[in-house]
Design an enzyme around this catalytic site. Structure first.
Site, PDB file in Angstrom:
ATOM      1  N   ASP A 185      -4.959  10.169  14.756  1.00 51.21           N
ATOM      2  CA  ASP A 185      -5.438   9.892  13.332  1.00 51.21           C
ATOM      3  C   ASP A 185      -4.686  10.931  12.731  1.00 51.21           C
ATOM      4  OD1 ASP A 185      -6.467   9.840  10.767  1.00 51.21           O
ATOM      5  OD2 ASP A 185      -8.485   9.774  11.643  1.00 51.21           O
TER       6      ASP A 185
ATOM      7  N   ASP B 293       4.141   5.425   6.360  1.00 42.47           N
ATOM      8  CA  ASP B 293       3.854   3.967   6.178  1.00 42.47           C
ATOM      9  C   ASP B 293       2.731   3.391   6.877  1.00 42.47           C
ATOM     10  OD1 ASP B 293       4.805   1.353   5.345  1.00 42.47           O
ATOM     11  OD2 ASP B 293       6.273   1.097   7.013  1.00 42.47           O
TER      12      ASP B 293
END
EC number: 2.5.1.16
Length: 246
Positions: free
Chosen positions: A115, A133
């Site tokens: 994460d 992105d």
């Protein structure tokens, strides 16, 4: 009480010589030419490569979001001196890396399952460029748009390091996310919007590099092969024009 919807499972779809990554049938997350798998097929990816106008030979590049691997593959091929780390939270996306011809891990290229909101914490002065992105079905995950996350990104960058963030221009929360980014980077920022007003690519700097007037002069980096530069040239002219109008 309704249960939350399960996360979308990524899948690929082939149409002629194109392979695309989807989270839903309506949304294309990434597109690849089977004839030229390292090419940047979608305009916003070429816009994100605009960091080369300011730093033509970054030593360390950190990307958030693997998707179909368009940006990592292009950088791996055309920036041979750059060490690249890609952070991707979804193991199902990583499982498709061979289908999208993403290079295997090596000394200078690595895909990390993590994460990014946690991965960035505590890092400092590690990257010359950070490319953001990271998307799920419906948009950017909220933890990747907070003031805290952008502050972590700022610390992760070296002096004069660049953050490049891909946003959906028409998303209802875009102005708020942009405000959070400005909290971390101040006014050392500029935005380029694609022709169909879908994607906004925002460049932010830890330092004064964006103030360099020479960046609007479009020059091929010495280490960039002509075949890679041809893909970027027209987009870089647009970025250069944006810089001149600031």
């Amino acid at each position: 009480m309704s249960r939350p919807s399960p996360p979308a499972v990524p899948f690929l779809q082939d149409a002629g010589t194109r392979r695309s990554l989807h989270f839903t049938p309506q949304e294309i997350q990434s597109s690849m030419s089977l004839l030229n798998p390292d090419a940047l097929e979608i305009e916003y990816t070429r816009m994100m490569m605009g960091f080369l106008l300011f730093n033509p030979a970054p030593e360390r590049l950190l990307m958030v979001g693997l998707g179909g691997g368009s940006l990592p593959k292009f950088c791996h091929r055309y920036l041979p001196q750059t060490r690249i780390t890609v952070v991707e939270i979804d193991p199902a996306v990583i499982a498709l890396r061979e289908s999208f011809m993403v290079p295997p891990d090596s000394e200078r290229f690595q895909v990390v399952q993590a994460d990014a909101a946690y991965y960035m914490r505590g890092r400092q002065d590690e990257a010359d460029v950070v490319l953001l992105d990271g998307y799920v079905a419906g948009g950017i995950p909220a933890p990747l748009c907070t003031p805290e996350f952008y502050a972590d990104c700022h610390r992760t960058l070296r002096e004069d390091g660049l953050l490049v963030n891909n946003f959906h221009f028409n998303h209802v929360d875009y102005p708020r996310y942009l405000g959070h980014l400005r909290e971390a980077f101040g006014h050392s920022m500029f935005e380029v919007v694609d022709d169909d007003m879908t994607n906004s690519v925002v460049f932010a700097c830890k330092g004064d590099l964006l103030e360099d007037p020479a960046a609007a002069e479009i020059k091929r980096p010495a280490s960039m092969p002509k075949e890679g530069w041809r893909q970027l040239l027209e987009t870089f002219k647009v970025i250069g024009a944006t810089l001149e109008l600031r």
